[in-house]
Design an enzyme around this catalytic site. Sequence first.
Site, PDB file in Angstrom:
ATOM      1  N   GLY A  68       0.307  -1.533   3.070  1.00 59.93           N
ATOM      2  CA  GLY A  68      -0.914  -0.755   2.911  1.00 59.93           C
ATOM      3  C   GLY A  68      -1.081  -0.236   1.502  1.00 59.93           C
ATOM      4  O   GLY A  68      -0.510  -0.761   0.552  1.00 59.93           O
ATOM      5  N   SER A  69      -1.828   0.847   1.381  1.00 62.49           N
ATOM      6  CA  SER A  69      -2.191   1.382   0.067  1.00 62.49           C
ATOM      7  C   SER A  69      -1.087   2.268  -0.511  1.00 62.49           C
ATOM      8  O   SER A  69      -0.117   2.600   0.157  1.00 62.49           O
ATOM      9  CB  SER A  69      -3.471   2.204   0.184  1.00 62.49           C
ATOM     10  OG  SER A  69      -3.191   3.439   0.805  1.00 62.49           O
ATOM     11  N   SER A  70      -1.302   2.697  -1.738  1.00 61.81           N
ATOM     12  CA  SER A  70      -0.336   3.585  -2.376  1.00 61.81           C
ATOM     13  C   SER A  70      -0.372   4.985  -1.777  1.00 61.81           C
ATOM     14  O   SER A  70       0.468   5.819  -2.088  1.00 61.81           O
ATOM     15  CB  SER A  70      -0.585   3.650  -3.887  1.00 61.81           C
ATOM     16  OG  SER A  70      -1.904   4.103  -4.124  1.00 61.81           O
ATOM     17  N   GLY A  71      -1.332   5.251  -0.884  1.00 59.35           N
ATOM     18  CA  GLY A  71      -1.355   6.518  -0.162  1.00 59.35           C
ATOM     19  C   GLY A  71      -0.189   6.656   0.789  1.00 59.35           C
ATOM     20  O   GLY A  71       0.069   7.723   1.340  1.00 59.35           O
TER      21      GLY A  71
END
Length: 143
Positions: A68-71
Amino acid sequence: MAAETETVVIRGRCVVGGVAEGRAFVTTQTISGWGGIDAATGAITEMRHERRGESFAGRVLVFPGAKGSSGWSHYFHMTRRLGTAPAAMLFTIMTTKIALGAVVTRVPAMTDFDRDPFKVIRDGDLVRVDADAGRVEVTRVRF
């Protein structure tokens, strides 16, 4: 019938130093931090994840790594703040997401093992991670 214990040692590379011990939480699937976990409970919430609804809080998380994202790192950082973080992380695929997530979670973390952790560690085994020494001790009870 008396129980016997068996201890197996694997070695790896330290990502975040420290020592921790806990029961293994093993998943062969990557975890999405952003929207894939509930930081308040440490439970995996991804709809199609094999461990959906189960919590890794206080356990040694054995998994391939992050997706997924860097979040991703934000949600794992929140587990640390809320007391629902894993005791340690053992992962097999190094990415910038998992590296940052491990650092902000501030639990012992390791990768690059001399043996496949998915073949050595079973869910529920007692695992002692000494990331500083690059050593993982896996103890299981046999009856």
